[in-house]
Design a protein around this motif. Sequence first.
Motif, PDB file in Angstrom:
ATOM      1  N   ILE A 120       0.862  -1.189   0.000  1.00 44.10           N
ATOM      2  CA  ILE A 120       0.000   0.000   0.000  1.00 44.10           C
ATOM      3  C   ILE A 120       0.900   1.242   0.000  1.00 44.10           C
ATOM      4  O   ILE A 120       1.848   1.325   0.806  1.00 44.10           O
ATOM      5  CB  ILE A 120      -0.914   0.033   1.242  1.00 44.10           C
ATOM      6  CG1 ILE A 120      -1.736  -1.271   1.316  1.00 44.10           C
ATOM      7  CG2 ILE A 120      -1.834   1.258   1.197  1.00 44.10           C
ATOM      8  CD1 ILE A 120      -2.487  -1.422   2.624  1.00 44.10           C
ATOM      9  N   ASP A 121       0.599   2.128  -0.906  1.00 46.72           N
ATOM     10  CA  ASP A 121       1.311   3.401  -0.846  1.00 46.72           C
ATOM     11  C   ASP A 121       0.329   4.537  -1.160  1.00 46.72           C
ATOM     12  O   ASP A 121      -0.738   4.317  -1.713  1.00 46.72           O
ATOM     13  CB  ASP A 121       2.529   3.422  -1.782  1.00 46.72           C
ATOM     14  CG  ASP A 121       2.158   3.049  -3.202  1.00 46.72           C
ATOM     15  OD1 ASP A 121       2.973   2.392  -3.888  1.00 46.72           O
ATOM     16  OD2 ASP A 121       1.033   3.408  -3.645  1.00 46.72           O
ATOM     17  N   VAL A 122       0.708   5.700  -0.742  1.00 45.58           N
ATOM     18  CA  VAL A 122      -0.141   6.873  -0.928  1.00 45.58           C
ATOM     19  C   VAL A 122       0.674   7.987  -1.581  1.00 45.58           C
ATOM     20  O   VAL A 122       1.919   7.986  -1.534  1.00 45.58           O
ATOM     21  CB  VAL A 122      -0.733   7.371   0.412  1.00 45.58           C
ATOM     22  CG1 VAL A 122      -1.687   6.323   0.996  1.00 45.58           C
ATOM     23  CG2 VAL A 122       0.382   7.682   1.385  1.00 45.58           C
ATOM     24  N   LEU A 123      -0.063   8.899  -2.194  1.00 50.66           N
ATOM     25  CA  LEU A 123       0.580  10.056  -2.847  1.00 50.66           C
ATOM     26  C   LEU A 123       0.529  11.235  -1.877  1.00 50.66           C
ATOM     27  O   LEU A 123      -0.539  11.705  -1.505  1.00 50.66           O
ATOM     28  CB  LEU A 123      -0.178  10.385  -4.147  1.00 50.66           C
ATOM     29  CG  LEU A 123       0.458  11.441  -5.041  1.00 50.66           C
ATOM     30  CD1 LEU A 123       1.797  10.956  -5.561  1.00 50.66           C
ATOM     31  CD2 LEU A 123      -0.475  11.776  -6.207  1.00 50.66           C
ATOM     32  N   GLU A 124       1.710  11.697  -1.470  1.00 50.58           N
ATOM     33  CA  GLU A 124       1.757  12.845  -0.551  1.00 50.58           C
ATOM     34  C   GLU A 124       2.802  13.819  -1.061  1.00 50.58           C
ATOM     35  O   GLU A 124       3.950  13.425  -1.293  1.00 50.58           O
ATOM     36  CB  GLU A 124       2.126  12.369   0.872  1.00 50.58           C
ATOM     37  CG  GLU A 124       0.996  11.695   1.623  1.00 50.58           C
ATOM     38  CD  GLU A 124       1.398  11.392   3.065  1.00 50.58           C
ATOM     39  OE1 GLU A 124       2.542  11.693   3.465  1.00 50.58           O
ATOM     40  OE2 GLU A 124       0.579  10.837   3.807  1.00 50.58           O
ATOM     41  N   GLY A 125       2.363  14.963  -1.220  1.00 54.16           N
ATOM     42  CA  GLY A 125       3.284  16.002  -1.650  1.00 54.16           C
ATOM     43  C   GLY A 125       3.920  15.662  -2.984  1.00 54.16           C
ATOM     44  O   GLY A 125       5.096  15.978  -3.203  1.00 54.16           O
ATOM     45  N   GLY A 126       3.136  15.061  -3.827  1.00 53.94           N
ATOM     46  CA  GLY A 126       3.641  14.710  -5.155  1.00 53.94           C
ATOM     47  C   GLY A 126       4.526  13.489  -5.150  1.00 53.94           C
ATOM     48  O   GLY A 126       5.037  13.108  -6.200  1.00 53.94           O
ATOM     49  N   GLN A 127       4.683  12.873  -3.998  1.00 54.46           N
ATOM     50  CA  GLN A 127       5.536  11.680  -3.942  1.00 54.46           C
ATOM     51  C   GLN A 127       4.754  10.508  -3.367  1.00 54.46           C
ATOM     52  O   GLN A 127       3.900  10.673  -2.503  1.00 54.46           O
ATOM     53  CB  GLN A 127       6.768  11.958  -3.066  1.00 54.46           C
ATOM     54  CG  GLN A 127       7.780  12.900  -3.717  1.00 54.46           C
ATOM     55  CD  GLN A 127       9.028  13.033  -2.886  1.00 54.46           C
ATOM     56  OE1 GLN A 127       8.976  12.865  -1.664  1.00 54.46           O
ATOM     57  NE2 GLN A 127      10.139  13.356  -3.521  1.00 54.46           N
ATOM     58  N   ARG A 128       5.110   9.328  -3.858  1.00 56.29           N
ATOM     59  CA  ARG A 128       4.452   8.133  -3.333  1.00 56.29           C
ATOM     60  C   ARG A 128       5.201   7.667  -2.081  1.00 56.29           C
ATOM     61  O   ARG A 128       6.421   7.671  -2.015  1.00 56.29           O
ATOM     62  CB  ARG A 128       4.456   7.016  -4.375  1.00 56.29           C
ATOM     63  CG  ARG A 128       3.708   7.407  -5.668  1.00 56.29           C
ATOM     64  CD  ARG A 128       3.064   6.200  -6.295  1.00 56.29           C
ATOM     65  NE  ARG A 128       1.878   5.789  -5.593  1.00 56.29           N
ATOM     66  CZ  ARG A 128       0.674   6.328  -5.786  1.00 56.29           C
ATOM     67  NH1 ARG A 128       0.501   7.332  -6.627  1.00 56.29           N
ATOM     68  NH2 ARG A 128      -0.362   5.879  -5.116  1.00 56.29           N
TER      69      ARG A 128
END
Lengths: 399, 415
Positions: A120-128
């Motif tokens: 599982i990964d998320v997109l935060e601040g344009g970064q995964r």
Amino acid sequence: MKFKTICLLFASALPILASSIADAGTFVGNGGNAGDVEWSVAIKQIQTAVTSIIDDPVKDEVLCSCTKTYSNASICDALNSLSHEQRLFCGQSLKSQVRQLQLLVRDNNTVHVSWTTEAIDVLEGGQRRAVDAVTDRRLAQVTLNAEHFRSMNPSERVFLISHELMHLTTLGDQPLTDEGPQGPFISREGSRQLINAMAAAMTIEAEEAGAFDRYRSTLNRPQGWKTNWVDLTFFGTSASPASVYGVSNYSGGSLRYTHYLSAFGLNAEYTSTKGSKTILSSVNSNEDVSTFRSGVSYRIFPFKNPLSYFGQSNLVFSADVDFVKGIFNLSDPFNNETATSNRVGMSGSVRYYIPVALGFWASIAESYVSLPAAYSISGVTIEDQKSVFATSIGVSYAF
Amino acid sequence: MRFSLNLVLSTAGLTVASVATLALTGCGGGSNVDLNIGNNTIGKPLASSSAQSDSNGSDRTEVVVFDKNVRLIHHFDLSHLSVINTLEVEHPEASHTVLFDQTTGMIADFSDFHITVFDHTGARTVDPVKLTGHPKSAALDSAHGILVVYDDMNTVGLLLLNPDGSPGAKWLGGPLLQNDTSLTAGDLIDDGSLILALSDGSLAKVDVVQSIALQSWVFKSVSTSLGRMKWVAPVHGFNDRVLVLTDTALSLVSLINGSVFAQHVIDASDRVAFESKTKDAHIVLQSGSQLSAVYSDGITIRIKPIDLLTDLILSSRLCLAEDSWSLVTSDSAVSWTYGPSEVETKDRELRKFRFSDFAALKKMALPDQAQLDISEAYIFALYPTSPLGYGERISIQDGQRVAIKMFNAGHIPGH
């Protein structure tokens, strides 16, 4: 009579089956998914922590402090770095959040768990960024990687779920997210820091309330959702052959493998059965039956609570095609004659599995199996009873 | 006395009889066992299997056996070692003996108080003559179709046989032929006459056909100088004389006038170890380590001694035409309490001699615990300890064995 019993058993199991299907995918889970037990236990432990905080309030700054037990644990990293003001704010916030948490964990249908086998990964601040879980506030759903979640220790799970449940609450009038400052947590990730601190406090509270000890055996108990089962069983049966030479009592063992695709599974089994008989004190009949059978199985969990001992027990109904080979030997002090017989037949069984420990299960089963129909020795036909009931007990390993 | 081992081995009643004889003769400590089972008989004592030789001593290719495991009669083909037929018997729980005529295919089954005659198809006639005693001996003349049965009530059953083996006319006669004399022994001779020894020392030549027709004894008797005759045997090829054994002598006696053609007096040191009517009738005398075959060539009585130490003679077969003499002996077959035992019988030997000079032709160990029938060329061994059925035909010449197996498998009770 016994065949009727099996049919009645199967018929009575149908409502349970229907219920199990209906329950699939609900909050608590039906005991049939990897991670369901760990999830349910974590929720129970959070319930305990919530109740403890509500029923036995302590000073705000004490709530978000590490105890001696966890003084060196990584879980205290979120608390040991707090300033006095932050610790105070953490305690005040947690006391206000526990009421919302209490509503979330009160029943099985409020928050849903979704299992994935993917990272599982998320997109935060344009970064995964790789994460352990992600929460969908709109769906009230927490997504977890089952294998990773199961590999955590209980306190890590409580910390993680507490953190995710916080995302389903509001602080003030705002949803509680990982981003932005919160009170004295002034950094860009101050909200995450606050949530982590509250989750750590929840974990410590659960420990203090004895929640981890209480569910230790539940977590160690074998779980029925496993898809691969290997059974070693021993059985005995009696028959009523038509011939005086026919064997009346058999015993044997079998090795069986079942792979479950869902509630249905495919199985293959090898059985060795032996029986003997003495006639007129010196005539000996010996029968050796080898059976390879293959078929389908259907598994149900007759008891609802997956956290209980019986909740993990399961009933398996099987229908198989038997490929039977028999070798019959008839002898006396001067004669020794052997004949073989092959047959294709059908069999069925009902098995009940009971969890023991370390992935092992005990089982008891009643089967209706095929025997070789008849042998011909020196022009004499020796007829077997074509099918018999067999009672077996065994040990299984699920993985 | 009968030639076959079966009498000694097979029939419980006769074994009991031999025990009684042993007790009365006071055998103890020594090795000389006197069975004397063939005395006071007509023909030969009955056995649970038919002899491998017919009434003329010719070897048969078929044999009939009452199998004690399944209580049935098996009819064996010894050439192909197969079962020709299996027959159920009346009163299977009783002891049974059998008689077989290969010429007509007739099988006679004897049990307590009963006779059943099977023809060549297996069709049965139960009690063609109704006996009140236990049949103990019989004489069969297949050429003339005559069967004579003698029971332990001293009653004689006369039965004519049809060419298909089925029973025909019959009559039951008592032991009293003349006013105060009764029969003591007898046998059929080659012309179909029944020769009966009477208690007054006379010999009666019975016309069997007329006796049956008139339902009374029809005979002519001649007086002899002999005392009580306990054994009568035909002399093949001669219809005017018979061999007769008394306590003191073996005599060749004329049926015309009762005169004694020739006689051998049995010495006090000798005992009659065996009496045989197989092939050529003879007796075997034993004195210490010496055996003597006493026989008749039809003209005179001859005796031939041989040094042969043995405890027990179980059968003796003399064939003058083939110049052979076969003995079955045993040195360990006897239980002093119960007499010869079928189950315990062991360590038996077949010895075959060229009779003219007693050159040893064969010495052969015989199977233990087997019921044996011995002909000139073969031994048929049946093993009663095999409930499923097992028998062997053993060649006397080379010892080759061929087995017949599992013939009881389909007849075990409950199958």
